[in-house]
Design a protein around this motif. Structure first.
Motif, PDB file in Angstrom:
ATOM      1  N   SER A   1       7.445   0.077  -6.681  1.00  0.00           N
ATOM      2  CA  SER A   1       7.460   1.218  -7.588  1.00  0.00           C
ATOM      3  C   SER A   1       6.714   0.953  -8.889  1.00  0.00           C
ATOM      4  CB  SER A   1       8.910   1.625  -7.900  1.00  0.00           C
ATOM      5  OG  SER A   1       9.554   0.598  -8.622  1.00  0.00           O
TER       6      SER A   1
ATOM      7  N   LYS B   1       5.082   2.157   0.358  1.00  0.00           N
ATOM      8  CA  LYS B   1       5.813   2.824  -0.718  1.00  0.00           C
ATOM      9  C   LYS B   1       6.476   4.096  -0.206  1.00  0.00           C
ATOM     10  CE  LYS B   1       5.250   4.730  -5.333  1.00  0.00           C
ATOM     11  NZ  LYS B   1       4.321   4.979  -6.443  1.00  0.00           N
ATOM     12  N   ASN B   2       5.743   4.896   0.538  1.00  0.00           N
ATOM     13  CA  ASN B   2       6.299   6.140   1.084  1.00  0.00           C
ATOM     14  C   ASN B   2       7.437   5.867   2.060  1.00  0.00           C
ATOM     15  OD1 ASN B   2       4.463   7.622  -0.416  1.00  0.00           O
ATOM     16  ND2 ASN B   2       2.970   7.698   1.243  1.00  0.00           N
TER      17      ASN B   2
ATOM     18  N   PHE C   1       0.831  -1.202   0.000  1.00  0.00           N
ATOM     19  CA  PHE C   1       0.000   0.000   0.000  1.00  0.00           C
ATOM     20  C   PHE C   1       0.868   1.256   0.000  1.00  0.00           C
ATOM     21  CE2 PHE C   1      -2.918  -3.246   1.379  1.00  0.00           C
ATOM     22  CZ  PHE C   1      -4.102  -2.895   0.740  1.00  0.00           C
ATOM     23  N   ASP C   2       0.249   2.419  -0.133  1.00  0.00           N
ATOM     24  CA  ASP C   2       0.969   3.683  -0.223  1.00  0.00           C
ATOM     25  C   ASP C   2       1.870   3.942   0.979  1.00  0.00           C
ATOM     26  OD1 ASP C   2      -0.062   4.283  -2.707  1.00  0.00           O
ATOM     27  OD2 ASP C   2      -1.649   5.586  -1.933  1.00  0.00           O
ATOM     28  N   SER C   3       1.444   3.548   2.169  1.00  0.00           N
ATOM     29  CA  SER C   3       2.275   3.794   3.350  1.00  0.00           C
ATOM     30  C   SER C   3       3.609   3.055   3.239  1.00  0.00           C
ATOM     31  CB  SER C   3       1.548   3.404   4.635  1.00  0.00           C
ATOM     32  OG  SER C   3       1.105   2.071   4.582  1.00  0.00           O
TER      33      SER C   3
END
Length: 76
Positions: free
Chosen positions: A75, A39-40, A35-37
């Protein structure tokens, strides 16, 4: 002193926070990985360690045997 830390301090801590179970950990992983968390976090760690993958890999949350490949998967 040690018995105090096991008694009143532990009781106080338990009133503030519940005991974490294996199910809680699995749920976190299911809601974090991919999820985005995640990835960040991976991007932030890469920047923090200036691309030094040895340090970067050790700092990854939910680290596994394929951690070095994770940034590639995330990514995409």
């Amino acid at each position: 002193m040690e018995s105090y830390l096991r008694g009143p301090c532990r009781s106080f801590f338990r009133t503030m926070y519940r005991k974490i179970t294996e199910a809680d950990i699995e749920e976190f992983g299911a809601n974090y990985r991919g999820f985005d968390s995640e990835k960040n976090d991976l991007i932030d760690l890469y920047k923090k360690y200036k691309g030094n993958l040895n340090r970067y890999d050790l700092a990854i949350v939910w680290r596994s045997t394929y951690s070095f490949r994770r940034p590639i998967y995330v990514s995409k």
